[in-house]
Design a protein around this motif. Structure first.
Motif, PDB file in Angstrom:
ATOM      1  N   VAL A  82     -44.871 -41.480  21.023  1.00 20.04           N
ATOM      2  CA  VAL A  82     -44.399 -40.111  20.757  1.00 20.04           C
ATOM      3  C   VAL A  82     -42.926 -40.145  20.354  1.00 20.04           C
ATOM      4  O   VAL A  82     -42.516 -39.475  19.394  1.00 20.04           O
ATOM      5  CB  VAL A  82     -44.618 -39.210  21.981  1.00 20.04           C
ATOM      6  CG1 VAL A  82     -43.954 -37.841  21.760  1.00 20.04           C
ATOM      7  CG2 VAL A  82     -46.110 -39.024  22.241  1.00 20.04           C
ATOM      8  N   ILE A  83     -42.109 -40.917  21.063  1.00 21.71           N
ATOM      9  CA  ILE A  83     -40.692 -41.001  20.729  1.00 21.71           C
ATOM     10  C   ILE A  83     -40.503 -41.644  19.350  1.00 21.71           C
ATOM     11  O   ILE A  83     -39.674 -41.190  18.547  1.00 21.71           O
ATOM     12  CB  ILE A  83     -39.931 -41.781  21.819  1.00 21.71           C
ATOM     13  CG1 ILE A  83     -39.986 -41.023  23.150  1.00 21.71           C
ATOM     14  CG2 ILE A  83     -38.486 -42.023  21.395  1.00 21.71           C
ATOM     15  CD1 ILE A  83     -39.419 -39.625  23.112  1.00 21.71           C
ATOM     16  N   GLN A  84     -41.268 -42.683  19.058  1.00 17.45           N
ATOM     17  CA  GLN A  84     -41.168 -43.314  17.739  1.00 17.45           C
ATOM     18  C   GLN A  84     -41.539 -42.345  16.622  1.00 17.45           C
ATOM     19  O   GLN A  84     -40.983 -42.404  15.517  1.00 17.45           O
ATOM     20  CB  GLN A  84     -42.079 -44.537  17.676  1.00 17.45           C
ATOM     21  CG  GLN A  84     -41.636 -45.719  18.525  1.00 17.45           C
ATOM     22  CD  GLN A  84     -42.707 -46.788  18.610  1.00 17.45           C
ATOM     23  OE1 GLN A  84     -43.648 -46.818  17.805  1.00 17.45           O
ATOM     24  NE2 GLN A  84     -42.586 -47.671  19.608  1.00 17.45           N
ATOM     25  N   ARG A  85     -42.460 -41.429  16.904  1.00 20.71           N
ATOM     26  CA  ARG A  85     -42.965 -40.495  15.896  1.00 20.71           C
ATOM     27  C   ARG A  85     -42.326 -39.112  16.041  1.00 20.71           C
ATOM     28  O   ARG A  85     -42.886 -38.108  15.607  1.00 20.71           O
ATOM     29  CB  ARG A  85     -44.483 -40.390  16.025  1.00 20.71           C
ATOM     30  CG  ARG A  85     -45.195 -41.719  15.813  1.00 20.71           C
ATOM     31  CD  ARG A  85     -46.680 -41.668  16.171  1.00 20.71           C
ATOM     32  NE  ARG A  85     -47.292 -42.969  16.025  1.00 20.71           N
ATOM     33  CZ  ARG A  85     -48.582 -43.243  16.292  1.00 20.71           C
ATOM     34  NH1 ARG A  85     -49.393 -42.274  16.721  1.00 20.71           N
ATOM     35  NH2 ARG A  85     -49.048 -44.468  16.136  1.00 20.71           N
ATOM     36  N   ARG A  86     -41.151 -39.063  16.635  1.00 18.17           N
ATOM     37  CA  ARG A  86     -40.520 -37.774  16.933  1.00 18.17           C
ATOM     38  C   ARG A  86     -40.330 -36.918  15.686  1.00 18.17           C
ATOM     39  O   ARG A  86     -40.449 -35.691  15.759  1.00 18.17           O
ATOM     40  CB  ARG A  86     -39.173 -37.986  17.632  1.00 18.17           C
ATOM     41  CG  ARG A  86     -38.135 -38.723  16.802  1.00 18.17           C
ATOM     42  CD  ARG A  86     -36.742 -38.625  17.423  1.00 18.17           C
ATOM     43  NE  ARG A  86     -36.661 -39.277  18.717  1.00 18.17           N
ATOM     44  CZ  ARG A  86     -36.394 -40.560  18.899  1.00 18.17           C
ATOM     45  NH1 ARG A  86     -36.213 -41.352  17.857  1.00 18.17           N
ATOM     46  NH2 ARG A  86     -36.310 -41.062  20.103  1.00 18.17           N
ATOM     47  N   ASP A  87     -40.019 -37.535  14.557  1.00 18.59           N
ATOM     48  CA  ASP A  87     -39.805 -36.743  13.337  1.00 18.59           C
ATOM     49  C   ASP A  87     -41.077 -36.000  12.941  1.00 18.59           C
ATOM     50  O   ASP A  87     -41.033 -34.813  12.596  1.00 18.59           O
ATOM     51  CB  ASP A  87     -39.338 -37.648  12.193  1.00 18.59           C
ATOM     52  CG  ASP A  87     -37.950 -38.219  12.415  1.00 18.59           C
ATOM     53  OD1 ASP A  87     -37.203 -37.667  13.240  1.00 18.59           O
ATOM     54  OD2 ASP A  87     -37.605 -39.224  11.764  1.00 18.59           O
ATOM     55  N   ALA A  88     -42.210 -36.696  12.962  1.00 21.69           N
ATOM     56  CA  ALA A  88     -43.477 -36.054  12.603  1.00 21.69           C
ATOM     57  C   ALA A  88     -43.831 -34.959  13.597  1.00 21.69           C
ATOM     58  O   ALA A  88     -44.267 -33.861  13.205  1.00 21.69           O
ATOM     59  CB  ALA A  88     -44.592 -37.093  12.546  1.00 21.69           C
ATOM     60  N   PHE A  89     -43.636 -35.218  14.894  1.00 18.38           N
ATOM     61  CA  PHE A  89     -43.923 -34.195  15.907  1.00 18.38           C
ATOM     62  C   PHE A  89     -43.028 -32.972  15.719  1.00 18.38           C
ATOM     63  O   PHE A  89     -43.499 -31.827  15.759  1.00 18.38           O
ATOM     64  CB  PHE A  89     -43.734 -34.778  17.309  1.00 18.38           C
ATOM     65  CG  PHE A  89     -44.933 -35.493  17.854  1.00 18.38           C
ATOM     66  CD1 PHE A  89     -46.011 -34.788  18.361  1.00 18.38           C
ATOM     67  CD2 PHE A  89     -44.986 -36.874  17.857  1.00 18.38           C
ATOM     68  CE1 PHE A  89     -47.124 -35.444  18.867  1.00 18.38           C
ATOM     69  CE2 PHE A  89     -46.088 -37.544  18.370  1.00 18.38           C
ATOM     70  CZ  PHE A  89     -47.170 -36.835  18.868  1.00 18.38           C
ATOM     71  N   ALA A  90     -41.738 -33.192  15.511  1.00 23.83           N
ATOM     72  CA  ALA A  90     -40.805 -32.072  15.413  1.00 23.83           C
ATOM     73  C   ALA A  90     -41.085 -31.231  14.166  1.00 23.83           C
ATOM     74  O   ALA A  90     -41.129 -29.999  14.232  1.00 23.83           O
ATOM     75  CB  ALA A  90     -39.374 -32.587  15.402  1.00 23.83           C
TER      76      ALA A  90
END
Length: 482
Positions: A82-90
């Motif tokens: 989740v932290i690695q993919r933070r840009d996609a999540f945000a």
């Protein structure tokens, strides 16, 4: 997979027994800032619900038998993804829900922390052993997973609500079915994808995106294999689910509506109080169950507090959450905007004076300018109904007992806010407030390490903290005669 941006692809929406499935029907996910369709996802029906229940039931025994360390490591790996993919999540949260990008990044941090927290709690579940004082029998207690869980999440915090429910369920050894709100399903799909990529066994988590909530819920909640329902949403829907859960004697966690009072006591530091009011009212565009809903300000400081809050709220920048500098995004839907405007109009009809705001810029988008209302009449609906938008109604009080009476004059009891520098004054009020949580000189207190939940018609149970995993555990007692 549907490609939406160069950075992000989304699964179909239905995830059962480790497989992403399509459906005969689909529905659009709309960007509330532009009113454009982001993508379409599969619209699950009752047959999908039954299949998800089968999958969760079939996987339950094996998942419960895994070691706490195995479950802990899987959750920790999911946290890292989740932290690695933070840009996609945000970006996904901003596009489907409307909140400014800075707030979406904040939710990534907040939501992911539930995964990390419960990865640590998984290995700390323990029973006890002792001697009965009269019989001399040995008392052994052990904690067991409750069994398959049905988790229903709202649209306003699409990552945090999913992680706050799924992470403790998985840590406890429960399998789950999650049904995200149809307005904001994409963030949940990304989280389920992260769980799968971290190595989650097939059937342990199943996901149903659907616009047919009642039809999808019915075959799950009536299935005797289901053992727990956890829901965040309106009190009205929560009551329906509680009635349905009663037939199966299901364990329930209900995080329901709020009507949070914001009390500014005579000794309050107005700099802190105004900043706290801004935080408590405008977080998530006011679309939060913890949002300050009713502002009760001591008469001696009311004029100055109202002036300062109006200046601060009037200066906030409105716009598409993806645009740099945006502080206030759109409301989630045209329906939500219409509801807030109806409450605003009712307050004005009951004598309210507009200090700032009250207008909507020309479209597209479901925008409402941050609004402060003074002199709001006692019959206005804003005092009894959850606003869920950027409107702050203010009235005054004379004594601390008056403030307490006003604050408690609701069937809800989720969150309260108190601002005061005099400790005796503050604690006198805090101890008498009928709410599960109180922010004292703070406008934001939600934390994965703290218990979240309400009293009265704001819900049952607690999420987060050490209490959060207990909601998914049963206590088994073994009496031993040596």
């Amino acid at each position: 997979m549907t490609t939406v941006t160069e950075q992000t692809t989304y699964p179909s929406g239905i995830f059962i027994a480790g497989t992403w499935l399509d459906a005969d029907e689909s529905f659009d996910v709309v960007d509330p800032a532009t009113e454009e369709t982001i993508t379409t996802v599969a619209d699950a029906g009752p047959d999908h619900a039954r299949a998800a229940m089968d999958a969760a039931s079939e996987a339950a025994e094996a998942w419960a038998a895994t070691t706490p360390r195995e479950r802990s490591e899987l959750l920790r790996s999911t946290f890292d993804l989740v932290i690695q993919r933070r840009d996609a999540f945000a970006r996904t949260m901003t596009r489907e829900m409307g909140k400014p990008l800075a707030e979406s990044y904040g939710e990534v941090t907040y939501g992911a922390e539930f995964v990390r927290w419960f990865s640590e709690e998984a290995v700390r579940v323990a029973g006890r052993y002792g001697t009965a004082p009269v019989s001399g029998q040995r008392i052994l207690t052990m904690k067991m997973p409750v069994g398959p869980v049905y988790a229903i999440t709202p649209w306003n915090f699409p990552l945090a609500m999913a992680t706050r429910k799924l992470a403790p369920a998985l840590a406890a050894g429960c399998t789950a079915i999650i049904k995200p709100a149809h307005e904001t399903p994409l963030t949940t799909l990304l989280f389920v994808q992260a769980l799968q990529d971290a190595g989650l066994p097939d059937g342990v988590v199943n996901c149903l995106t659907s616009t047919h909530s009642a039809e999808v819920t019915e075959p799950i909640i009536t299935d005797p294999r289901l053992r727990k329902v956890t829901f965040t949403g309106s009190t009205a829907v929560g009551k329906i689910l509680l009635r349905q859960a009663a037939d199966q004697v299901l364990r329930t966690s209900m995080e329901l509506g709020g009507n949070a009072p914001f009390l500014v006591l005579p000794s309050a530091d107005l700099d802190k109080a105004v900043q706290g009011a801004l935080d408590a009212k405008m977080r998530n565009i006011g679309e939060a169950c913890t949002a300050a809903n009713r502002f009760y300000v001591h008469a001696d400081v009311a004029e100055e507090f109202t002036r300062r809050l109006g200046e601060r709220m009037g200066a906030l920048k409105i716009g598409n959450g993806l645009e740099e500098g945006t502080q206030v995004g759109p409301l989630v839907s045209s329906k939500q905007l219409a509801k807030v405007r109806e409450l605003l109009d009712d307050a004005l009809a009951n004598g309210a004076r507009t200090v700032v705001g009250g207008t909507s810029p020309e479209g597209p988008g479901y925008f409402l300018a941050p609004t402060v209302l003074a002199d709001v009449g006692p019959q206005a609906r804003v005092w009894t109904e959850e606003i869920f938008g950027p409107v702050a109604p203010i009235t005054t009080f004379e004594t601390l007992d008056d403030a307490i009476s006003l604050a408690n004059s609701t069937e809800y009891g989720l969150m309260s806010y108190v601002f005061a520098e005099n400790l005796s004054e503050a604690l006198y009020v805090v101890e008498r407030l009928e709410s599960g949580m109180v922010g004292l000189n703070s406008g934001v207190i939600s934390d994965p390490a703290a218990p979240f939940g309400g009293v009265k018609q704001s819900g049952l149970g607690r999420e987060g903290s050490h209490e959060g995993i207990e909601e998914f555990l049963e206590t088994k007692y073994v009496g031993i005669r040596l």
